[in-house]
Scaffold this motif. Structure first.
Motif, mmCIF file in Angstrom:
data_model
loop_
_atom_site.group_PDB
_atom_site.id
_atom_site.type_symbol
_atom_site.label_atom_id
_atom_site.label_comp_id
_atom_site.label_asym_id
_atom_site.label_seq_id
_atom_site.Cartn_x
_atom_site.Cartn_y
_atom_site.Cartn_z
ATOM 1 N N ILE A 1 28.657 -14.371 -43.916
ATOM 2 C CA ILE A 1 28.396 -14.548 -45.344
ATOM 3 C C ILE A 1 27.049 -13.944 -45.717
ATOM 4 N N LYS A 2 26.062 -14.096 -44.862
ATOM 5 C CA LYS A 2 24.771 -13.466 -45.125
ATOM 6 C C LYS A 2 24.923 -11.942 -45.163
ATOM 7 N N ALA A 3 25.752 -11.408 -44.259
ATOM 8 C CA ALA A 3 25.979 -9.958 -44.227
ATOM 9 C C ALA A 3 26.689 -9.498 -45.500
ATOM 10 N N PHE A 4 27.684 -10.236 -45.953
ATOM 11 C CA PHE A 4 28.364 -9.916 -47.210
ATOM 12 C C PHE A 4 27.343 -9.864 -48.342
ATOM 13 N N THR A 5 26.457 -10.830 -48.356
ATOM 14 C CA THR A 5 25.440 -10.907 -49.397
ATOM 15 C C THR A 5 24.537 -9.686 -49.370
ATOM 16 N N GLY A 6 24.094 -9.316 -48.174
ATOM 17 C CA GLY A 6 23.240 -8.138 -48.061
ATOM 18 C C GLY A 6 23.947 -6.859 -48.465
ATOM 19 N N LYS A 7 25.210 -6.744 -48.086
ATOM 20 C CA LYS A 7 25.992 -5.547 -48.382
ATOM 21 C C LYS A 7 26.226 -5.383 -49.883
ATOM 22 N N HIS A 8 26.260 -6.490 -50.612
ATOM 23 C CA HIS A 8 26.561 -6.441 -52.049
ATOM 24 C C HIS A 8 25.321 -6.658 -52.914
ATOM 25 N N GLY A 9 24.149 -6.359 -52.350
ATOM 26 C CA GLY A 9 22.930 -6.346 -53.155
ATOM 27 C C GLY A 9 22.315 -7.691 -53.438
ATOM 28 N N GLY A 10 22.719 -8.725 -52.697
ATOM 29 C CA GLY A 10 22.220 -10.060 -52.968
ATOM 30 C C GLY A 10 21.135 -10.510 -52.017
ATOM 31 N N THR A 11 20.773 -11.768 -52.147
ATOM 32 C CA THR A 11 19.701 -12.335 -51.338
ATOM 33 C C THR A 11 20.108 -13.699 -50.809
ATOM 34 N N ILE A 12 19.353 -14.163 -49.824
ATOM 35 C CA ILE A 12 19.510 -15.507 -49.278
ATOM 36 C C ILE A 12 18.494 -16.410 -49.971
ATOM 37 N N CYS A 13 18.749 -17.705 -49.980
ATOM 38 C CA CYS A 13 17.767 -18.647 -50.509
ATOM 39 C C CYS A 13 17.730 -19.881 -49.626
ATOM 40 N N THR A 14 16.673 -20.627 -49.733
ATOM 41 C CA THR A 14 16.573 -21.941 -49.122
ATOM 42 C C THR A 14 16.524 -22.957 -50.257
ATOM 43 N N SER A 15 16.527 -24.241 -49.917
ATOM 44 C CA SER A 15 16.426 -25.247 -50.967
ATOM 45 C C SER A 15 15.033 -25.254 -51.583
ATOM 46 N N SER A 16 14.065 -24.612 -50.925
ATOM 47 C CA SER A 16 12.703 -24.536 -51.461
ATOM 48 C C SER A 16 12.532 -23.398 -52.455
ATOM 49 N N ASN A 17 13.247 -22.290 -52.243
ATOM 50 C CA ASN A 17 13.011 -21.115 -53.105
ATOM 51 C C ASN A 17 14.241 -20.710 -53.912
ATOM 52 N N ALA A 18 15.192 -21.626 -54.084
ATOM 53 C CA ALA A 18 16.424 -21.290 -54.814
ATOM 54 C C ALA A 18 16.133 -20.844 -56.238
ATOM 55 N N GLU A 19 15.171 -21.478 -56.880
ATOM 56 C CA GLU A 19 14.830 -21.090 -58.257
ATOM 57 C C GLU A 19 14.327 -19.649 -58.306
ATOM 58 N N ARG A 20 13.448 -19.285 -57.391
ATOM 59 C CA ARG A 20 12.941 -17.913 -57.362
ATOM 60 C C ARG A 20 14.057 -16.923 -57.055
ATOM 61 N N ALA A 21 14.953 -17.304 -56.152
ATOM 62 C CA ALA A 21 16.063 -16.422 -55.799
ATOM 63 C C ALA A 21 16.978 -16.189 -56.997
ATOM 64 N N LEU A 22 17.267 -17.237 -57.763
ATOM 65 C CA LEU A 22 18.137 -17.073 -58.927
ATOM 66 C C LEU A 22 17.449 -16.262 -60.025
ATOM 67 N N ASN A 23 16.170 -16.491 -60.226
ATOM 68 C CA ASN A 23 15.447 -15.685 -61.216
ATOM 69 C C ASN A 23 15.504 -14.205 -60.852
ATOM 70 N N ALA B 1 19.631 -9.016 -46.379
ATOM 71 C CA ALA B 1 19.621 -10.114 -47.346
ATOM 72 C C ALA B 1 18.436 -11.044 -47.112
ATOM 73 N N LEU B 2 18.131 -11.326 -45.840
ATOM 74 C CA LEU B 2 16.991 -12.183 -45.517
ATOM 75 C C LEU B 2 15.677 -11.517 -45.910
ATOM 76 N N GLU B 3 15.586 -10.210 -45.714
ATOM 77 C CA GLU B 3 14.360 -9.496 -46.090
ATOM 78 C C GLU B 3 14.157 -9.497 -47.596
ATOM 79 N N ARG B 4 15.260 -9.440 -48.348
ATOM 80 C CA ARG B 4 15.131 -9.548 -49.809
ATOM 81 C C ARG B 4 14.556 -10.915 -50.182
ATOM 82 N N MET B 5 14.970 -11.949 -49.460
ATOM 83 C CA MET B 5 14.423 -13.273 -49.735
ATOM 84 C C MET B 5 12.926 -13.318 -49.427
#
Length: 394
Positions: free
Chosen positions: A170-192, A386-390
């Protein structure tokens, strides 16, 4: 439970032997296979001494990571403790350690393998220590979801954001489609960040963290969110519902945090006057809305560290951590209780017990590599993207 009841509840039956014993392989599940070696008896009075001796023999060759939700009998041997992402980064910062023993669950060990060097070997003491939330989103299901979004004409507008509590696929799918990973600490920043890249977000796999962050932190309405159910045709949604939504939430949840209810909050307030209710954002929206404080595991720990003596707290997160914190702060006259009356451990986290840890450490000390978790190169490359984007989030 009958087939009709299963369909009504909209759950997928899991083989009982796999669910209870972690035996046999299931390609649709994060769960692994039974332990290939002979575990020492849980009643062996020398388990602690054996673990200590094996760890001392390995020396700097081994680095033991302990997630906050682990048993105390295991945590005592952890070189560092923390949440899943912190532990994975800690492992990457110890390149001299040949073996990374991750006392957690499967997706955490995968993340550690992605972030550590090729020379380091990540080991999970029990391969059946999976994650029910991570299991709720498979690569095949997410690919099918993307096809549904494409057919609705919105895929180009959607940015995937996946919670750390997801498989490497799932993380790989996210990276392949231009997305990012988030944690419960930085979810707001990830969504912004995601809404700066596109008009909509596909949030995987925990619907509650996605909903709570969107509504509580970003000011969206509940009507801005729809839930994609992978077990229904087209996710149970119409093309119009998908086009009108800002947040497309995957129908997944944490089996521990999902237990807490509004009744739990109301009950503890009646039982303990003046109590502060502090919950994890993986809890249901109505629980989060009724709580006094909401935050990640690290936030919960820091809040209790800063709490004044004599204060009272009801904590909505995994019981091992709550009990450990209650014992830790008892001397400071801080009353800390579990939010719900029903005792609830994370069953898969609890699979890592002292016999499994002893077997793992003794095997490594004898030169036998066991239970290695290894992510293939292509999956690792896209997941790491995806992790590096985070890590680059503002």
């Amino acid at each position: 439970m009958t087939t009709a009841q299963t369909q009504e509840l909209d759950v997928q039956p899991t083989p009982l032997a796999l669910l209870l014993l972690g035996r046999e392989a299931d390609p649709r599940s994060e769960r692994g296979v039974e332990c290939p070696g002979d575990l020492p008896s849980p009643s062996d009075p020398d388990l602690v001494a054996r673990a200590r001796a094996a760890k001392e023999k390995l020396g700097d060759k081994v680095f033991v990571l302990g997630h906050h939700y682990q048993r105390d009998e295991v945590i005592q041997f952890a070189d560092v403790t923390g949440d899943s992402f912190k532990l994975a980064r800690d492992a990457a910062a110890r390149p001299e350690a040949e073996y990374i023993v991750f006392c957690g669950v499967h997706f955490m060990a995968e993340s550690a393998d992605i972030l550590t060097s090729n020379d380091q070997k990540v080991v999970l003491p029990d391969l059946a220590a999976g994650c029910s939330m991570a299991d709720m989103a498979t690569a095949e299901q997410v690919a099918e979801c993307w096809d549904v979004l494409t057919e609705a004409g919105i895929a180009e507008q959607v940015v995937p954001v996946s919670y750390m509590n997801s498989s490497a696929d799932i993380k790989a799918f996210t990276g392949k489609h231009g997305g990012t990973i988030c944690t419960s600490s930085n979810a707001e920043r990830a969504l912004n960040w995601a809404f700066e890249q596109g008009e909509k977000v596909l949030f995987l796999p925990d619907q509650h963290l996605g909903r709570n962050t969107a509504v509580r932190d970003l000011g969206m309405s509940l009507e801005d969110c729809v839930v994609y159910n992978p077990h229904r045709p087209n996710g149970g949604l119409t093309a119009k519902e998908l086009r009108d939504a800002k947040m497309i939430l995957w129908r997944g949840h944490c089996s521990v945090h999902g237990r807490f209810s509004l009744d739990s909050v109301n009950d503890v307030r009646e039982r303990i006057p003046g109590v502060n209710v502090l919950v994890h954002p993986e809890c249901k929206h109505e629980v989060v809305a009724a709580a006094d404080y909401v935050g990640s595991t690290e936030y919960i720990i820091k809040a209790l560290e800063a709490a004044p003596a004599g204060s009272k707290w009801a904590i909505g997160t995994e019981l091992n951590l709550v009990r450990r914190l209650a014992n830790r702060f008892a001397a400071e006259d801080k009353e800390i209780v579990f939010l719900d009356k029903t005792v609830c451990f994370c069953s898969t986290m609890n699979r890592i017990d002292l016999p499994h840890l002893v077997w793992t450490l003794e095997s490594l000390a004898q030169g036998t590599l066991v239970n290695r978790i290894e992510v293939d190169q292509e999956t690792e490359a896209f997941a790491k993207l995806a992790l590096e984007r985070m890590l680059a989030l503002p």
